[in-house]
Design an enzyme around this catalytic site. Structure first.
Site, PDB file in Angstrom:
ATOM      1  N   ASP A  21       6.467  45.784   2.594  1.00  0.00           N
ATOM      2  CA  ASP A  21       6.037  44.619   1.808  1.00  0.00           C
ATOM      3  C   ASP A  21       6.988  44.359   0.640  1.00  0.00           C
ATOM      4  O   ASP A  21       7.610  45.294   0.116  1.00  0.00           O
ATOM      5  CB  ASP A  21       4.603  44.869   1.300  1.00  0.00           C
ATOM      6  CG  ASP A  21       3.927  43.584   0.846  1.00  0.00           C
ATOM      7  OD1 ASP A  21       4.425  42.484   1.177  1.00  0.00           O
ATOM      8  OD2 ASP A  21       2.890  43.694   0.163  1.00  0.00           O
ATOM      9  N   ASN A  69      -0.468  36.830   8.950  1.00  0.00           N
ATOM     10  CA  ASN A  69       0.825  36.204   8.618  1.00  0.00           C
ATOM     11  C   ASN A  69       1.057  34.907   9.410  1.00  0.00           C
ATOM     12  O   ASN A  69       1.891  34.092   9.030  1.00  0.00           O
ATOM     13  CB  ASN A  69       1.992  37.163   8.856  1.00  0.00           C
ATOM     14  CG  ASN A  69       2.076  38.299   7.850  1.00  0.00           C
ATOM     15  OD1 ASN A  69       2.542  39.388   8.165  1.00  0.00           O
ATOM     16  ND2 ASN A  69       1.630  38.072   6.609  1.00  0.00           N
TER      17      ASN A  69
HETATM   18  C1  IPE Z   1       1.169  43.029   5.132  1.00  0.00           C
HETATM   19  O1  IPE Z   1       1.846  42.356   4.125  1.00  0.00           O
HETATM   20  C2  IPE Z   1       1.760  42.657   6.455  1.00  0.00           C
HETATM   21  C3  IPE Z   1       3.126  43.120   6.701  1.00  0.00           C
HETATM   22  C4  IPE Z   1       3.827  43.887   5.918  1.00  0.00           C
HETATM   23  C5  IPE Z   1       3.692  42.697   7.947  1.00  0.00           C
HETATM   24  P1  IPE Z   1       1.264  41.005   3.504  1.00  0.00           P
HETATM   25  O2  IPE Z   1       2.207  40.601   2.431  1.00  0.00           O
HETATM   26  O3  IPE Z   1       1.000  40.030   4.578  1.00  0.00           O
HETATM   27  O4  IPE Z   1      -0.118  41.509   2.924  1.00  0.00           O
HETATM   28  P2  IPE Z   1      -1.100  40.880   1.831  1.00  0.00           P
HETATM   29  O5  IPE Z   1      -1.496  39.542   2.313  1.00  0.00           O
HETATM   30  O6  IPE Z   1      -0.364  40.810   0.544  1.00  0.00           O
HETATM   31  O7  IPE Z   1      -2.233  41.843   1.762  1.00  0.00           O
HETATM   32  C1  IPE Z   2       6.752  41.545   3.847  1.00  0.00           C
HETATM   33  O1  IPE Z   2       7.193  40.864   2.735  1.00  0.00           O
HETATM   34  C2  IPE Z   2       7.179  40.900   5.139  1.00  0.00           C
HETATM   35  C3  IPE Z   2       6.077  40.252   5.887  1.00  0.00           C
HETATM   36  C4  IPE Z   2       4.820  40.291   5.566  1.00  0.00           C
HETATM   37  C5  IPE Z   2       6.453  39.537   7.093  1.00  0.00           C
HETATM   38  P1  IPE Z   2       6.411  39.620   2.174  1.00  0.00           P
HETATM   39  O2  IPE Z   2       6.934  38.391   2.837  1.00  0.00           O
HETATM   40  O3  IPE Z   2       4.948  39.808   2.267  1.00  0.00           O
HETATM   41  O4  IPE Z   2       6.858  39.629   0.643  1.00  0.00           O
HETATM   42  P2  IPE Z   2       5.962  39.359  -0.635  1.00  0.00           P
HETATM   43  O5  IPE Z   2       4.753  40.227  -0.534  1.00  0.00           O
HETATM   44  O6  IPE Z   2       5.607  37.904  -0.601  1.00  0.00           O
HETATM   45  O7  IPE Z   2       6.825  39.729  -1.785  1.00  0.00           O
HETATM   46 MG    MG Z   3       3.564  40.614   1.053  1.00  0.00          MG
END
Ligand code: IPE
Ligand code: IPE
Ligand code: MG
Length: 246
Positions: A21, A69
């Site tokens: 993340d 997502n």
């Molecule tokens: C969790 O990250 C999913 C992945 C890392 C693929 P998100 O960024 O989607 O999670 P939330 O929504 O902040 O909990």
């Molecule tokens: C994790 O990084 C990747 C996916 C969930 C696909 P994020 O895209 O969630 O990055 P933040 O949480 O917005 O920084």
């Molecule tokens: Mg995230």
């Protein structure tokens, strides 16, 4: 002593799972678009995979895209799917060179056809590799996984293939996407968030949880070593007393 010297190779976690993340925030801090964060996140994937294989970790499971997502802006979803296809194309050689088998969990039918095709090709091309199993959680949601397991079991009960009394931990395990994987020993989440976000709810029942503020594109070998050292310094009691463990 450096972190890597502190790692006891006999007590490695057999299965590490990572919630990768913070790509978006990493890019924002640099005044860049989120896509730039995802591209750099892909680099961390490569180093983490290679380092886990080199250390002797048997299973690495990466949360790459959740069922939730899909609700992101269309352009970001499209960008992530393209990145997935390109990464698979580019990494198949590295996987083979390192003797790593690719596996995937999730509702793969929701992926664009081209992404699913590429994924299945790499899974097929690496199926005889046996140094480490790399599982990508794609279009994965733990609640959806549990729902589909419950439905499949209910059908078998209805058709008298199994009895209600026979339903146990092992039957449930056999109906999850993770049926061939051992339970998770160490779950790492980057970016400072301290939540599970619908990842492997059943499979982390006794995992050690490790949260780090490092954003995923910055996650490097030292961060991985630190997580493993933390894991190895814990006492896993599985409900027993400390004296029973020693
Ligand atoms: C969790 O990250 C999913 C992945 C890392 C693929 P998100 O960024 O989607 O999670 P939330 O929504 O902040 O909990
Ligand atoms: C994790 O990084 C990747 C996916 C969930 C696909 P994020 O895209 O969630 O990055 P933040 O949480 O917005 O920084
Ligand atoms: Mg995230």
């Amino acid at each position: 002593m450096s972190l890597i010297e502190q790692i006891n190779s006999e007590k490695l976690p057999k299965h590490i799972a990572i919630i990768m993340d913070g790509n978006g925030r990493w890019a924002k801090q640099k005044g860049m678009l989120r896509a730039f964060g995802h591209e750099n996140g892909a680099k961390s994937v490569r180093t983490t995979v290679e380092t886990c294989a080199r250390l002797g970790v048997g299973h690495l499971t990466l949360y790459a895209f959740s069922t939730e997502n899909w609700n992101r802006p269309k352009l970001e979803v499209e960008m992530l799917m393209k990145l997935l296809i390109n990464s698979l194309k580019n990494e198949v050689k590295t996987l083979s060179k390192n003797n790593i088998r690719l596996n995937a969990i999730g509702n793969l039918d929701r992926l664009p056809k081209s992404a699913k095709k590429e994924l299945l090709e790499v899974i097929e091309a690496t199926k005889n590799n046996d140094r480490m199993v790399l599982t990508l959680a794609l279009s994965y949601g733990s609640q959806e996984e549990i729902i589909s397991a419950v439905k499949a079991i209910a059908v078998k009960v209805k058709n008298n293939i199994i009895s209600t009394d026979a339903i146990d931990e092992s039957i449930i395990n056999q109906h999850l996407y993770t049926q061939n994987l051992p339970n998770v020993d160490l779950l790492i989440r980057t970016s400072g968030e301290q939540r599970i976000s619908n990842f492997l709810l059943w499979q982390i029942a006794y995992a050690e949880l490790y949260f780090t503020p490092v954003l995923w594109p910055d996650f490097n070998d030292e961060d991985l070593y630190a997580a493993i050292v933390s894991y190895q310094n814990r006492e896993r009691r599985f409900g027993k007393t400390s004296d029973q463990i020693k």
